[in-house]
Write an enzyme that holds these catalytic residues in place. Structure first.
Site, PDB file in Angstrom:
ATOM      1  N   ASN A 108       2.824  10.802  -0.105  1.00  0.00           N
ATOM      2  CA  ASN A 108       2.620  11.953  -0.338  1.00  0.00           C
ATOM      3  C   ASN A 108       2.593  13.066   0.869  1.00  0.00           C
ATOM      4  OD1 ASN A 108       2.829  10.668  -2.958  1.00  0.00           O
ATOM      5  ND2 ASN A 108       0.655  12.176  -3.699  1.00  0.00           N
ATOM      6  N   CYS A 157      -1.790   4.758  -0.441  1.00  0.00           N
ATOM      7  CA  CYS A 157      -2.116   5.315  -1.517  1.00  0.00           C
ATOM      8  C   CYS A 157      -1.336   6.805  -2.292  1.00  0.00           C
ATOM      9  CB  CYS A 157      -4.235   5.712  -1.977  1.00  0.00           C
ATOM     10  SG  CYS A 157      -3.754   6.426  -0.658  1.00  0.00           S
ATOM     11  N   HIS A 161       1.525  19.518 -11.019  1.00  0.00           N
ATOM     12  CA  HIS A 161       0.128  19.110 -11.785  1.00  0.00           C
ATOM     13  C   HIS A 161      -0.137  18.481 -12.869  1.00  0.00           C
ATOM     14  CE1 HIS A 161      -3.701  19.774 -12.933  1.00  0.00           C
ATOM     15  NE2 HIS A 161      -4.365  19.364 -11.816  1.00  0.00           N
ATOM     16  N   ARG A 186     -10.585  10.557  -5.451  1.00  0.00           N
ATOM     17  CA  ARG A 186     -10.213  11.347  -5.337  1.00  0.00           C
ATOM     18  C   ARG A 186     -11.515  12.326  -5.433  1.00  0.00           C
ATOM     19  NH1 ARG A 186      -6.179  10.996  -8.455  1.00  0.00           N
ATOM     20  NH2 ARG A 186      -4.139  10.860  -6.833  1.00  0.00           N
TER      21      ARG A 186
END
Lengths: 615, 615
Positions: free
Chosen positions: A509, A572, A195, A303
């Protein structure tokens, strides 16, 4: 070096004399330069160097010796250089007409741009100081500040005008405000896609993660490194480019891109040569503006989940999550509408007239209900239910494998009111801005689609909301609805999905996670062994796995365009800012890549190189 | 029915008179049959019926009316029948030459075989009793017994000669001994692919899962259903074919396959017509024997992890898991060698001369270290470390998404001594059996391969062990090394993987998880909505998703055989026992399917139907 052989230079046991007066440094001030000691030989050397550099169209790394006053040339090769030098030389040489545009672009490694975009720890100060610990270089550049151990402290100290470095074992979405306030972030745990690393990279913020030498005691507000205890308020300095931590406040050298003429020349050439468009991943207007300054041509991924961690909003979010019937849920969801509308208005305006791809809510809901006892009491009171009842609801949301659980469009299908609210917020923002005379273009993106029926289910809601808002406001506006392609099944059935999608955006991802069966959060358990044993050449989350994940991307492109010839397709994921991956995406026929703001210049250069390489 | 119209029959308001004397039941004993009331009309009807059934080659469902003594035929169609009747009729008609072999095979639905393979709750008793609860039909057939609430109680009561039904909220691998001892299993939680369901289906054991009306209090040893409290020792009866629970001990009708001539006829025809081989998934010699009786031609999946939950072994397993260096780990691992060798010897012997595919250790290690305080103390003492230290080790094994974590061959790569031990155990067992004159053929299967380099890493260890055992024992033996294909990346790069693999076995459970991004354990959160909204036609873990997962299977087959033309390819997921999936696997060109023992006859029939359908 007088009276010496080449080995003496390589061994570094003696300090070479400076070549000329201009080259003298503090350390070599006292030594005679070649220019003054042997002016004729020096002039001869300069002439030969100029000839060689003209011939090779590049800076030369030249070996020579002088024997009894006579110059002997031993070897010449293209010189290695740091980023600053590489950019300057490419810019100057193309200006002087020594090399053509394509050659200039190929002379700079995209990652070298990092060096001129971030504050840098003064190398001399760094050399003197000596590092106290080393971690993973998660966010480039240098940062210096006073240690704080909580996100709230970071925010408060920063408000008081202090420079702080946030030190944590690891960070979570609830720390974001403190991470934002800090000059730099240092964590004891986590890898390059933790994170802290992802958020810091997004902001171009200096960050070091996985610095396992730290023993942090957040309660006592101390950290121990190499036997020495650091307290809250102590100064440290980080070099995020190489992952080193220093004691004290070291001097930083600030970048100045605006004034860097050679950078501007290079970027203009890159824009001229590249065919891939470059967008940015940005959730906030400030980030969008930063990315525009770096040359972004739209937002490829906005997001929406980060928007819900704000204290004002999280309560409504939690009410929504624990609601047990649609009426209660709808009531809670609609409390979020004004916040979301304001969010979207801000980001659409900041990017006008470029398109903004907004992803609908994606993460598993239990991420929003990690509650301490106080929060349980507060939320239970707010909802008028018992704490026990609330605890049961929260534990019912627990999943064995949340990455493969109830998330992405599966949320929107199960709770259509969430999609309704988000779509309505987007379109109301669009209508308001259009009325104000701004050109805006929202692209609504449905996440984690695995089958076309999911997308048609969500499409119906989104299109209905657009029609409603147009009717209510009397404003006409343009928009698109498309989908993330981030599951193997989406690639395999892309021809069907394309019937319902106006654009595709590869989420590489998640596609890497499912194609390899690797959890990004857990790969740390075996990745080091895999790299050691050469089972993997590199971390597939850093640079796209072209043979596996890449084959699915190519299949998705080919099948998608077999249904819609001109389907707009981008990427993305984190790979959008990786030069090797960008080369692959160029070859796969994508229209754009999207990356974090501070990677936009890197992506522009890499895209130009891809165009040159694959002409 | 005298003086009536068709509607009166359909409405069911009156009881129709019996057709003939032989047809009379207890309820219709008092009514006159058509045979005695109108003998001429009855004879006419019999003649017409025989003509129609000869014409249509099938039992006919005939509508007629008699008006003023004259017979009018209204409609005829192929009759619907239950499994027992369908099998009998197909067998009889092919024996009588009324239909050919292919027609006979197509007349029986594979799932109808379930009805003759399991004890069945007597339908009359069932009708009278009335169900007290309903759950998911996870294991077919009927079961009756006394309630127990723990696996240990189940085992102890069964030792005392009692029939028990194990009632749990859900089951885990540590319950397996009790599940095995029980007549049937009933759980309050879990779906069709929960632990209880998978294990029960493998054994052909009656099982109902997800019976949410149960409130189980395992401590108090009670369960409440519909307001009534049941205690340990109370009798209940389950109908696992339809998921219904009854109070009391209902009569069961036992199957007798051996004496079922029509079943034998059908199975012989099926074996003659099918091209797919049928193997079984079995971990224990008893299961292997059961599957052979049902016609299995080898083991397609022998899981090794279940072998470690035995109390004698689990301690060594746990020592291995928490070991912090290779020496300690190797010492612990090698304690398991004699157990594993005995396991493999048993199962290879039970299946001789058929091949046995043994999968190396697959699940994340933390599954073996769910420890209570007593177990922590015991293990810490055994290892000579503090309890705290042990707790830290265990919590370090925690993963966010274990399904995508450190499991499968990633274990064998990180801890090569595990692969060494397992391979050695397999080959030592093989050598011993060969010496004893038995023909055995082990196929060593490496799980969760995503890249060929993983397989070559494991291959080297396995082949080395084979060479070592051959040298040590002086026995020569045959074996193969192959891999599971259960990740999208394995399908996409199957051409590369085939260079290192002697066989492929598709693990379609995991392949479905990663292709769709659906966790089998968490899909319950949204699958019901997905089925309601028709986003999915059916549970993709029950019947293979032909358009998505199936495309990857086809790609894997095609790419694998592009490297090795005759590569042996099978499937060992749950889909191997599903008729629609079997049809797909036949078309995809697989050599065999492997399924749980009680599905073997179903698979034989389904494979024959696939061969007929796709001729």
């Amino acid at each position: 070096l007088v009276n010496a052989q080449g080995e003496d230079v390589v061994a570094g046991t003696r300090t070479p004399n400076p070549l000329n007066e201009a080259n003298k440094t503090e350390d070599t001030q006292h030594l005679a330069s070649l220019e003054t000691a042997m002016p004729e030989v020096y002039q001869q050397l300069v002439t030969i160097r100029n000839g060689l550099e003209k011939h090779y169209h590049d800076m030369q790394d030249i070996e020579f010796t002088i024997q009894e006053g006579r110059l002997w040339m031993l070897q010449t090769r293209n010189g290695k250089r740091n980023g600053v030098a590489a950019i300057r030389m490419a810019g100057e040489m193309v200006e002087e007409g020594l090399i053509d545009k394509a050659t200039a672009i190929m002379r700079v490694q995209p990652k070298q741009l990092d060096e001129i975009m971030h504050p840098m720890v003064d190398p001399k100060a760094e050399f003197k100081a000596g590092a106290i610990a080393k971690g993973l270089p998660a966010g480039p550049g240098g940062g210096t500040g006073q240690i704080v151990f909580t996100a709230d402290d970071a925010e408060n100290w920063a408000k008081d005008g202090k420079q702080v470095i946030l030190v944590r074992n690891e960070t979570s979405p609830e720390d974001v405000h403190g991470m934002h306030a800090a000059e730099a972030i240092l964590t004891a745990k986590g890898g390059m896609t933790s994170h802290a690393a992802l958020v810091a990279r997004g902001w171009g913020k200096c960050c070091i993660v996985g610095c396992s030498a730290l023993q942090i005691n957040a309660k006592a507000k101390t950290m121990i490194v190499g036997g020495k205890t650091f307290k809250e308020g102590d100064w440290i300095t980080l070099n995020g480019t190489i992952g080193k931590v220093y004691e004290g406040k070291l001097n930083l050298i600030e970048p100045d891109l605006e004034k860097n003429k050679d950078y501007q020349i290079l970027m203009d050439i890159a824009d001229e040569l590249r065919t891939l468009k470059i967008r940015t991943n940005a959730d906030r207007p400030e980030d969008a503006q930063q990315a525009r300054d770096f040359g972004a041509q739209g937002i490829g991924l906005c997001r929406t989940e980060h928007m819900f961690f704000d204290p004002e909003r999280i309560l409504a979010m939690r009410e929504m999550i624990v609601a047990e019937d649609e009426t209660t849920r709808r009531k809670a969801v609609m409390k979020l509408l004004p916040f979301q509308r304001a969010d979207f208005k801000g980001i659409l305006a900041a990017m006008s007239p470029f398109p903004v791809t907004i992803r609908l809510l994606d993460p598993p809901l239990h991420e929003f209900v990690t509650l301490d006892d106080g929060q349980i009491t507060e939320l239970a009171n707010e909802l008028g239910i018992t704490e026990n009842h609330l605890r049961n609801r929260v534990s019912a949301l627990h999943e064995s494998n949340p990455m493969l659980g109830h998330r992405g469009c599966r949320l929107g299908v199960a709770y259509p009111e969430i999609t309704e609210m988000q779509a309505r917020a987007i379109f109301e923002a669009t209508a308001e801005l259009t009325k104000e005379g701004k050109t805006v273009f929202p692209e609504v993106m449905v996440p984690l689609v695995g089958t076309v029926t999911e997308l048609s289910n969500q499409n119906a809601i989104i299109n209905q909301m657009a029609a409603d808002v147009k009717a209510e406001t009397g404003v006409n506006f343009e928009y698109m609805v498309g989908t993330m392609i981030e599951l193997p099944r989406a690639c395999v059935t892309a021809d069907e999905i394309a019937k319902e999608a106006e654009f595709f955006s590869f989420g590489t991802n998640d596609l890497t996670q499912t194609t390899y069966g690797f959890s990004r959060d857990d790969i740390g358990g075996f990745l080091p062994i895999y790299l050691d044993e050469k089972i993997l050449k590199n971390d597939p989350f850093q640079s796209i796995d072209q043979n596996g994940v890449g084959e699915l991307v190519k299949m998705g492109v080919q099948k998608g365009r077999s249904t819609k010839k001109d389907l707009k397709i981008g990427v993305c994921g984190e790979h959008g800012g990786d030069p090797d991956s960008i080369d692959f995406f160029h070859r796969a026929g994508l229209n754009y890549v999207s990356c974090s703001p501070y990677r936009v210049p890197i992506a522009r250069l890499a895209a130009a190189q891809a165009a040159i390489r694959n002409k």
